[in-house]
Design a protein around this motif. Structure first.
Motif, PDB file in Angstrom:
ATOM      1  N   MET A  24       1.011  -1.176   0.194  1.00  0.00           N
ATOM      2  CA  MET A  24       0.127   0.030   0.100  1.00  0.00           C
ATOM      3  C   MET A  24       0.896   1.354   0.029  1.00  0.00           C
ATOM      4  O   MET A  24       0.411   2.345  -0.669  1.00  0.00           O
ATOM      5  CB  MET A  24      -1.115   0.021   1.290  1.00  0.00           C
ATOM      6  N   VAL A  25       1.767   1.260   0.779  1.00  0.00           N
ATOM      7  CA  VAL A  25       2.900   2.461   0.800  1.00  0.00           C
ATOM      8  C   VAL A  25       3.549   2.764  -0.710  1.00  0.00           C
ATOM      9  O   VAL A  25       3.569   3.789  -1.196  1.00  0.00           O
ATOM     10  CB  VAL A  25       4.042   2.307   1.927  1.00  0.00           C
ATOM     11  N   TRP A  62       2.286   1.562  -3.289  1.00  0.00           N
ATOM     12  CA  TRP A  62       1.088   1.843  -4.515  1.00  0.00           C
ATOM     13  C   TRP A  62       0.606   3.299  -4.452  1.00  0.00           C
ATOM     14  O   TRP A  62       0.565   4.066  -5.349  1.00  0.00           O
ATOM     15  CB  TRP A  62      -0.177   0.879  -4.224  1.00  0.00           C
ATOM     16  N   THR A  63       0.622   3.803  -3.179  1.00  0.00           N
ATOM     17  CA  THR A  63       0.171   5.213  -3.129  1.00  0.00           C
ATOM     18  C   THR A  63       1.087   6.168  -2.939  1.00  0.00           C
ATOM     19  O   THR A  63       0.744   7.455  -3.363  1.00  0.00           O
ATOM     20  CB  THR A  63      -0.738   5.360  -1.465  1.00  0.00           C
ATOM     21  N   THR A  73       3.088   7.628  -0.765  1.00  0.00           N
ATOM     22  CA  THR A  73       2.866   8.233   0.414  1.00  0.00           C
ATOM     23  C   THR A  73       4.145   8.516   1.239  1.00  0.00           C
ATOM     24  O   THR A  73       4.811   7.454   1.306  1.00  0.00           O
ATOM     25  CB  THR A  73       1.434   8.181   1.521  1.00  0.00           C
TER      26      THR A  73
END
Length: 295
Positions: free
Chosen positions: A59-60, A62-63, A65
């Motif tokens: 998730m890190v 992919w986003t 952020t």
């Protein structure tokens, strides 16, 4: 005659050796089975944490952020927090002092809660008059959030560790008390009748019947109390203490250092888990006469 006596032991040694070998093989098989079961349990327990780490990392990435670090960044922070040598800031190598301060406050409040909650719970569970006197007041105070006591704790005890211990005590007290009362009230009446027929009464009845029968609930209360104690250490260390895992988490929030916040969370989680395992082991030891209560 001497020949028979010489041959006879050797002739009988065959079955004896076979039996001994079978015993050894059976013991080895049981040990291997126990080891396999433990490894299987450990492997199953690791599936979800490893899965969460994988999802977190994906998730890190992919986003993209920058507000939440990847697991590798938190691992680096944890190493620096424990041993230093990476960031060389105020938190490098400071884990031992922060950890020790939090442990003192958590277990100071927890042991005070157990010291008061268990005897009071035993008495409330056994004495109807005391239950009628205290139960309404306890029911009134119990729903008040511990965070609501924060200003009063600072007035009563000032800024510092005493306020933190008091807040941890409040959080651990009610689970221990209520589970102890429940355990005493759940004792089968037939046990008292049987004990009375055997001439057991007074303190002996309490030691031989009430306390053993209530122990499972008491240990459940202790486990819940220990969990709440670690949960509330962050709130407790909002009272102006400069050292402690809760204080580190609050500093990380103020400084927008998410890696420091997550590091403190992970350390609290691991310590709380180990505390729970110790209580489970103690429960299994004291309740070894009752196999269904083994966790």
């Amino acid at each position: 005659m001497s020949l028979e006596s010489t041959v006879s032991p050797s002739a009988m040694s065959g079955p004896a050796i076979t039996k001994a070998a079978a015993t050894v093989r059976g013991s080895s098989t049981r040990q291997v089975a126990k080891l396999t079961a433990r490894l299987r349990t450990a492997a199953l327990a690791l599936i979800v944490p490893l899965g969460l780490l994988l999802v977190w990392d994906l998730m890190v990435r992919w986003t993209g952020t920058r507000l939440v670090p990847p697991p590798s960044g938190v691992a680096t922070m944890m190493w620096d927090f424990a041993f230093g040598g990476i960031y060389d800031d105020a938190y490098s190598g400071s884990l031992p002092i922060h950890f020790w301060k939090s442990v003192q406050r958590v277990y100071g409040g927890f042991f005070l809660a157990a010291l008061l909650g268990i005897p009071l719970g035993l008495m409330i569970g056994r004495i109807p008059l005391l239950r009628a006197l205290l139960d309404p007041t306890l029911a009134l105070l119990r729903p008040i959030p511990v965070t609501a006591w924060l200003p009063l704790s600072m007035i009563f005890f000032g800024l510092g560790p005493k306020s933190a211990v008091f807040l941890v005590f409040l959080g651990a007290f009610y689970p221990i008390l209520l589970n102890t009362v429940f355990g005493v009230k759940s004792v089968d009446v037939r046990l008292f009748e049987a004990a009375g027929m055997l001439g057991c009464s007074g303190p002996q009845l309490f030691r031989s019947v009430v306390l053993p029968a209530a122990l499972p609930s008491i240990f459940n209360g202790l486990r819940l109390g220990a969990s709440f104690a670690w949960i509330l250490i962050v709130v407790g260390e909002m009272t102006g203490v400069p050292e402690g895992l809760g204080a580190v988490i609050m500093d990380g929030r103020t400084l927008s250092r998410t890696d420091l916040v997550i590091t403190g969370m992970i350390i609290i989680g691991i310590t709380g888990f180990l505390s729970d395992r110790i209580l489970v082991s103690l429960s299994n030891y004291f309740l070894r006469w009752s196999p269904q209560h083994h966790a």
